[in-house]
Design an enzyme around this catalytic site. Structure first.
Site: not given
Ligand code: CA
Length: 383
Positions: A275, A252, A200, A302, A226
């Site tokens: 998220d 996210e 990420d 997320h 990510e």
């Molecule tokens: Ca992340």
């Protein structure tokens, strides 16, 4: 039933040891929690996402000044109706960011209220439980000095394995050369184990750097790459998805069905990561996950919030269908933040725990949470 009051709890705690991800140094953990009260005596909990670089006062102000007037007297058992009221009335200054996080908090609380009223876990109200437990992956590998921490991060990988994790996500985005050194060190350390890795970069790169990093990591069997680039740059998401043989994940920092529609129709993601505490709560997550299913895109929510965010995320995960049906399908995973968070475990009497590599999903009504009010007082912002 009608909403009689919304109590806002912005909480924050300074960290003894600040840590970094690619976008900056995190000096405190924060959360904007809401308690939605009703005329029946039932109240529900929700949370607006507050990342490490953002004050919980921002979403709190949106709730106080924009959403509270819209929601008082509304029926929390009709969350879809209330969601559109909140979204439509904030459209001209909302649609993304903290306004959607604030809407998320109230929406999550309404689903918690509905679950308690109907005496069912939220997952049942969402359509049912596909699973009673989920495999978590460890999110970690934050930096305490910046670059040049490859050896320490390799030790951290072994610690996650000792703690029962089989999958872990490495924070990169500290320069491609440093990232590659970190990954070589971690891959060497976990050689011979069954551990699997994701990376990420928190949108630290442009497409050429992201492509270089992806090429360098092509043989590490990554489960996903990510947020390689900024969320606005959908063209580069598509380019990387075409260029690299690594699943591309993101979302996210995207919001509502409108934002995800753009990403899905243009083919930005293999894996979508809404998220719950910023995409628009359960109501928006229902829209987004149904659309993802239609596009054949996997969903791994997320989550980086408090115990409320974790409990809500587990309910959503329970209700997620597998994207590609087979005898041995790829199941959704729970993001398990291993970074320092002073009040996360203390906020509830039933924090998320790992048992035999799995996290059990509560079947208690609503979110199944019992919140420790002393913690709300202890960490209240501005004390
Ligand atoms: Ca992340």
């Amino acid at each position: 039933m009608r909403i009689t009051d919304i109590e806002i709890h912005p909480i924050s705690s300074r960290l003894d040891t600040p840590f970094a991800f690619s976008q900056g140094w995190v000096h405190q953990r924060s959360a904007t929690l809401v308690e939605v009260k009703t005329d029946t005596g039932i109240s529900g909990w929700g949370e607006a996402f507050s990342q490490g670089l953002e004050s919980p006062a921002i979403a709190a102000a949106v709730i106080e000044h924009a959403l509270q007037p819209l929601t008082l007297d509304a029926d929390p058992l009709q969350p879809e109706v209330l969601w559109w009221k909140m979204y439509n009335h904030t459209r001209d200054y909302g649609r993304k960011g903290s306004v959607l996080s604030a809407i998320s908090a109230i929406d999550i609380a309404c689903w918690d209220i509905a679950g308690q009223f109907y005496q069912q876990p939220v997952a049942t109200l969402l359509g049912g439980r596909f699973r009673d437990a989920v495999e978590p992956y460890a999110t970690g590998f934050y930096r305490i000095s910046g670059q040049g921490e490859a050896d320490r991060l390799a030790d951290e990988a072994l610690r996650h394995i000792d703690n029962g994790f089989r999958k872990m996500k490495v924070k990169l985005g500290f320069g491609v050369d440093d990232d590659i050194a970190v990954m070589e060190s971690i891959v060497r350390a976990i050689d011979g184990t069954s551990a699997e890795l994701m990376v990420d970069v928190n949108h630290a790169y442009g497409r050429s750097e992201a492509r270089s990093l992806g090429d360098a990591l092509a043989d590490t069997g990554l489960l996903w790459f990510e947020e390689p680039v900024v969320p606005e740059d959908i063209d580069s998401y598509c380019y990387l998805r075409e260029s690299l043989n690594i699943p591309i994940a993101g979302g996210e920092n995207e919001h509502s069905a409108y934002g995800f529609r753009e990403c899905f129709t243009r083919g930005a993601f293999d894996i979508a990561q809404p998220d719950l505490c910023s995409c628009g709560g359960f109501t928006a997550a229902r829209h987004i996950t149904a659309m993802a299913q239609a596009f054949g895109i996997r969903v791994n929510p997320h989550v980086w919030g408090s115990a409320i965010a974790q409990a809500a995320s587990l309910q959503l995960i329970a209700a997620l269908p597998t994207t590609h049906h087979s005898l041995f399908p790829t199941e959704p995973l729970l993001e398990y933040d291993t970074s320092s968070h002073p009040f996360r475990n203390d906020l509830t009497e039933n924090p998320v725990t790992l048992n035999n590599g799995q996290v059990t999903i509560s079947d208690a009504p609503g979110l199944g949470l019992s919140v420790n009010r002393d913690v709300l007082k202890q960490y209240r912002l501005g004390q």
